[in-house]
Design a protein around this motif. Structure first.
Motif, PDB file in Angstrom:
ATOM      1  N   VAL A   1       0.861  -1.179   0.000  1.00 31.79           N
ATOM      2  CA  VAL A   1       0.000   0.000   0.000  1.00 31.79           C
ATOM      3  C   VAL A   1       0.895   1.226   0.000  1.00 31.79           C
ATOM      4  CG1 VAL A   1      -1.699   1.301   1.333  1.00 31.79           C
ATOM      5  CG2 VAL A   1      -1.846  -1.183   1.227  1.00 31.79           C
ATOM      6  N   ALA A   2       0.522   2.240  -0.758  1.00 32.00           N
ATOM      7  CA  ALA A   2       1.283   3.491  -0.782  1.00 32.00           C
ATOM      8  C   ALA A   2       0.440   4.604  -0.178  1.00 32.00           C
ATOM      9  CB  ALA A   2       1.691   3.855  -2.208  1.00 32.00           C
ATOM     10  N   ILE A   3       1.049   5.364   0.716  1.00 31.54           N
ATOM     11  CA  ILE A   3       0.383   6.489   1.368  1.00 31.54           C
ATOM     12  C   ILE A   3       1.197   7.742   1.075  1.00 31.54           C
ATOM     13  CG2 ILE A   3      -0.398   7.451   3.567  1.00 31.54           C
ATOM     14  CD1 ILE A   3      -0.425   4.553   4.637  1.00 31.54           C
ATOM     15  N   GLY A   4       0.574   8.708   0.441  1.00 28.71           N
ATOM     16  CA  GLY A   4       1.253   9.946   0.085  1.00 28.71           C
ATOM     17  C   GLY A   4       0.724  11.116   0.891  1.00 28.71           C
ATOM     18  N   LEU A   5       1.629  11.866   1.493  1.00 26.39           N
ATOM     19  CA  LEU A   5       1.252  13.038   2.276  1.00 26.39           C
ATOM     20  C   LEU A   5       1.395  14.300   1.436  1.00 26.39           C
ATOM     21  CD1 LEU A   5       3.059  12.256   5.667  1.00 26.39           C
ATOM     22  CD2 LEU A   5       0.703  11.721   5.001  1.00 26.39           C
ATOM     23  N   GLY A   6       0.411  15.191   1.530  1.00 23.21           N
ATOM     24  CA  GLY A   6       0.498  16.485   0.858  1.00 23.21           C
ATOM     25  C   GLY A   6       0.667  16.360  -0.636  1.00 23.21           C
ATOM     26  N   SER A   7       1.719  17.002  -1.157  1.00 20.15           N
ATOM     27  CA  SER A   7       1.947  17.032  -2.600  1.00 20.15           C
ATOM     28  C   SER A   7       2.243  15.655  -3.180  1.00 20.15           C
ATOM     29  CB  SER A   7       3.104  17.983  -2.919  1.00 20.15           C
ATOM     30  OG  SER A   7       4.292  17.570  -2.278  1.00 20.15           O
ATOM     31  N   TYR A   8       2.562  14.671  -2.354  1.00 18.21           N
ATOM     32  CA  TYR A   8       2.842  13.326  -2.852  1.00 18.21           C
ATOM     33  C   TYR A   8       1.585  12.472  -2.967  1.00 18.21           C
ATOM     34  CZ  TYR A   8       7.774  14.128  -3.016  1.00 18.21           C
ATOM     35  OH  TYR A   8       9.013  14.620  -3.369  1.00 18.21           O
ATOM     36  N   GLY A   9       0.455  13.019  -2.557  1.00 23.70           N
ATOM     37  CA  GLY A   9      -0.793  12.291  -2.698  1.00 23.70           C
ATOM     38  C   GLY A   9      -1.140  11.991  -4.143  1.00 23.70           C
ATOM     39  N   ASP A  10      -0.988  12.986  -5.015  1.00 24.87           N
ATOM     40  CA  ASP A  10      -1.294  12.772  -6.427  1.00 24.87           C
ATOM     41  C   ASP A  10      -0.389  11.703  -7.032  1.00 24.87           C
ATOM     42  OD1 ASP A  10      -3.310  14.666  -6.409  1.00 24.87           O
ATOM     43  OD2 ASP A  10      -2.042  16.285  -7.167  1.00 24.87           O
ATOM     44  N   ALA A  11       0.863  11.649  -6.592  1.00 24.99           N
ATOM     45  CA  ALA A  11       1.804  10.678  -7.150  1.00 24.99           C
ATOM     46  C   ALA A  11       1.418   9.253  -6.791  1.00 24.99           C
ATOM     47  CB  ALA A  11       3.223  10.981  -6.664  1.00 24.99           C
ATOM     48  N   VAL A  12       1.008   9.001  -5.539  1.00 26.59           N
ATOM     49  CA  VAL A  12       0.655   7.632  -5.175  1.00 26.59           C
ATOM     50  C   VAL A  12      -0.628   7.213  -5.863  1.00 26.59           C
ATOM     51  CG1 VAL A  12       1.895   7.757  -2.980  1.00 26.59           C
ATOM     52  CG2 VAL A  12      -0.542   8.252  -3.027  1.00 26.59           C
ATOM     53  N   LEU A  13      -1.567   8.135  -6.047  1.00 28.09           N
ATOM     54  CA  LEU A  13      -2.797   7.788  -6.761  1.00 28.09           C
ATOM     55  C   LEU A  13      -2.504   7.471  -8.220  1.00 28.09           C
ATOM     56  CD1 LEU A  13      -5.329  10.413  -5.343  1.00 28.09           C
ATOM     57  CD2 LEU A  13      -5.033   8.040  -4.640  1.00 28.09           C
ATOM     58  N   ALA A  14      -1.611   8.243  -8.830  1.00 32.74           N
ATOM     59  CA  ALA A  14      -1.243   7.982 -10.225  1.00 32.74           C
ATOM     60  C   ALA A  14      -0.537   6.637 -10.358  1.00 32.74           C
ATOM     61  CB  ALA A  14      -0.356   9.104 -10.753  1.00 32.74           C
ATOM     62  N   ALA A  15       0.278   6.278  -9.373  1.00 30.15           N
ATOM     63  CA  ALA A  15       1.018   5.014  -9.431  1.00 30.15           C
ATOM     64  C   ALA A  15       0.103   3.809  -9.303  1.00 30.15           C
ATOM     65  CB  ALA A  15       2.076   4.982  -8.332  1.00 30.15           C
ATOM     66  N   ALA A  16      -1.105   4.001  -8.786  1.00 37.12           N
ATOM     67  CA  ALA A  16      -2.054   2.899  -8.662  1.00 37.12           C
ATOM     68  C   ALA A  16      -2.701   2.542  -9.990  1.00 37.12           C
ATOM     69  CB  ALA A  16      -3.136   3.252  -7.639  1.00 37.12           C
ATOM     70  N   GLU A  17      -2.606   3.425 -10.977  1.00 38.51           N
ATOM     71  CA  GLU A  17      -3.214   3.161 -12.279  1.00 38.51           C
ATOM     72  C   GLU A  17      -2.405   2.097 -13.021  1.00 38.51           C
ATOM     73  OE1 GLU A  17      -3.549   6.845 -14.329  1.00 38.51           O
ATOM     74  OE2 GLU A  17      -4.811   7.780 -12.778  1.00 38.51           O
ATOM     75  N   GLU A  18      -3.086   1.105 -13.527  1.00 41.48           N
ATOM     76  CA  GLU A  18      -2.414  -0.035 -14.150  1.00 41.48           C
ATOM     77  C   GLU A  18      -1.567   0.372 -15.342  1.00 41.48           C
ATOM     78  OE1 GLU A  18      -0.910  -3.647 -15.103  1.00 41.48           O
ATOM     79  OE2 GLU A  18      -1.865  -2.990 -13.243  1.00 41.48           O
ATOM     80  N   ALA A  19      -2.071   1.269 -16.167  1.00 42.40           N
ATOM     81  CA  ALA A  19      -1.310   1.661 -17.364  1.00 42.40           C
ATOM     82  C   ALA A  19       0.014   2.300 -16.984  1.00 42.40           C
ATOM     83  CB  ALA A  19      -2.132   2.612 -18.227  1.00 42.40           C
ATOM     84  N   ALA A  20      -0.002   3.157 -15.974  1.00 49.24           N
ATOM     85  CA  ALA A  20       1.224   3.825 -15.541  1.00 49.24           C
ATOM     86  C   ALA A  20       2.189   2.820 -14.925  1.00 49.24           C
ATOM     87  CB  ALA A  20       0.904   4.928 -14.540  1.00 49.24           C
ATOM     88  N   ALA A  21       1.681   1.908 -14.108  1.00 47.49           N
ATOM     89  CA  ALA A  21       2.543   0.918 -13.458  1.00 47.49           C
ATOM     90  C   ALA A  21       3.153  -0.035 -14.482  1.00 47.49           C
ATOM     91  CB  ALA A  21       1.751   0.137 -12.417  1.00 47.49           C
ATOM     92  N   ALA A  22       2.359  -0.474 -15.450  1.00 49.44           N
ATOM     93  CA  ALA A  22       2.870  -1.399 -16.457  1.00 49.44           C
ATOM     94  C   ALA A  22       3.950  -0.754 -17.305  1.00 49.44           C
ATOM     95  CB  ALA A  22       1.722  -1.884 -17.341  1.00 49.44           C
ATOM     96  N   ALA A  23       3.806   0.542 -17.593  1.00 51.14           N
ATOM     97  CA  ALA A  23       4.792   1.231 -18.423  1.00 51.14           C
ATOM     98  C   ALA A  23       6.141   1.331 -17.724  1.00 51.14           C
ATOM     99  CB  ALA A  23       4.284   2.630 -18.783  1.00 51.14           C
ATOM    100  N   VAL A  24       6.142   1.393 -16.394  1.00 49.03           N
ATOM    101  CA  VAL A  24       7.386   1.574 -15.644  1.00 49.03           C
ATOM    102  C   VAL A  24       7.912   0.247 -15.092  1.00 49.03           C
ATOM    103  CG1 VAL A  24       8.437   2.695 -13.640  1.00 49.03           C
ATOM    104  CG2 VAL A  24       6.793   3.948 -15.056  1.00 49.03           C
ATOM    105  N   LEU A  25       7.045  -0.545 -14.488  1.00 52.28           N
ATOM    106  CA  LEU A  25       7.459  -1.770 -13.797  1.00 52.28           C
ATOM    107  C   LEU A  25       7.264  -3.032 -14.629  1.00 52.28           C
ATOM    108  CD1 LEU A  25       5.998  -0.943 -10.276  1.00 52.28           C
ATOM    109  CD2 LEU A  25       8.360  -0.668 -11.042  1.00 52.28           C
ATOM    110  N   GLY A  26       6.655  -2.888 -15.809  1.00 53.03           N
ATOM    111  CA  GLY A  26       6.434  -4.041 -16.666  1.00 53.03           C
ATOM    112  C   GLY A  26       5.105  -4.701 -16.364  1.00 53.03           C
ATOM    113  N   PRO A  27       4.593  -5.483 -17.306  1.00 52.44           N
ATOM    114  CA  PRO A  27       3.272  -6.098 -17.113  1.00 52.44           C
ATOM    115  C   PRO A  27       3.202  -7.070 -15.946  1.00 52.44           C
ATOM    116  CG  PRO A  27       4.370  -6.991 -19.058  1.00 52.44           C
ATOM    117  CD  PRO A  27       5.180  -5.824 -18.615  1.00 52.44           C
ATOM    118  N   ARG A  28       4.334  -7.674 -15.570  1.00 48.76           N
ATOM    119  CA  ARG A  28       4.339  -8.619 -14.459  1.00 48.76           C
ATOM    120  C   ARG A  28       5.102  -8.092 -13.251  1.00 48.76           C
ATOM    121  NH1 ARG A  28       5.184 -14.595 -17.310  1.00 48.76           N
ATOM    122  NH2 ARG A  28       3.410 -14.442 -18.759  1.00 48.76           N
ATOM    123  N   GLY A  29       5.409  -6.828 -13.248  1.00 50.77           N
ATOM    124  CA  GLY A  29       6.154  -6.253 -12.136  1.00 50.77           C
ATOM    125  C   GLY A  29       5.288  -6.077 -10.905  1.00 50.77           C
TER     126      GLY A  29
END
Length: 232
Positions: free
Chosen positions: A135-163
């Motif tokens: 689980v990722a918890i973002g405080l303040g300005s990092y809140g948007d970043a953790v929410l964006a990282a939860a999106e599958e398309a963004a995660a797959a592009a960086v960590l790979g489809p099986r990452g």
């Protein structure tokens, strides 16, 4: 008592494994992880650094972990970080306390974008510590970043489809105000519909939310519960 850290099925599996293998151990001796921010296309790699990870007693490979990410200083972090850390550890989850947004003295000027730091922290917990649910918890300005990282398309592009993936993201904008997003649905054996409310209750108490209802609704919608329910 079941806690957020792992499902009943995994508790039983760990107990059986420990009984049959005298060398089974937790990761209590590991207190730091190397976090390398994810590389951005065309950008300078962020600075890799050692980050403190709090691992509760008896924490085992496959147990839950949380990334607690926010600016390295500021009133929001000063007020909420200790409370969130205590609440997560009481749930027996490992916590990677990541004071983000700074570069090391060894490589000045290489502070990574927040999203790259989130993905780097997830990868470190999964690969180096062997965490299960993340689980990722973002405080303040990092809140948007953790929410964006939860999106599958963004995660797959960086960590790979099986990452590695996070199960949920929580953005705490101020005491008493938070946003929530699901990540990749965990396997049914993780019993996410039962564990998510435990996480939500812990976060609600630590962050001063009115209650866990909004968190539970966001992290365990009906379609997710149906997907995770084992066949009869």
């Amino acid at each position: 008592m079941q806690r957020f850290t792992r499902s009943i099925a995994l508790v039983l599996a760990a107990a059986v494994g420990a009984a049959g293998n005298a060398t089974a151990q937790g990761f209590g001796s590991i207190d730091t992880l190397w976090v390398q921010p994810a590389e951005q296309a065309g950008g300078t790699p962020g600075c890799s650094r050692l980050v403190l990870a709090d691992l509760p007693p008896y924490w085992l490979t496959g147990d839950a972990a949380a990334v607690l990410m926010g600016p390295s200083a500021g009133p929001l972090r000063d007020r909420l970080q200790p409370r969130l850390l205590e609440a997560l550890l009481q749930e027996e989850a490992a916590v990677l306390d990541f004071p983000a947004g700074r570069s090391d003295a060894e490589c000045p000027g290489r502070a990574a974008p927040p999203l790259a730091e989130v993905f780097g922290a997830i990868d470190a917990l999964a690969v180096q510590a062997g965490a299960g649910l993340i689980v990722a918890i973002g405080l303040g300005s990092y809140g948007d970043a953790v929410l964006a990282a939860a999106e599958e398309a963004a995660a797959a592009a960086v960590l790979g489809p099986r990452g590695p993936r996070m199960a949920a993201a929580i953005a705490i904008d101020a005491p008493g105000r938070a946003r929530f997003a699901m990540g990749r649905l965990p396997h049914a054996v993780e019993d996410w519909p039962a564990r998510a409310p435990l996480l939500c209750a812990a976060i609600a108490g630590a962050a001063g939310l009115e209650g866990p209802a909004d968190c539970i609704a966001a992290l365990t919608p009906p379609q997710a519960q149906a997907s995770l329910r084992p066949p009869p």
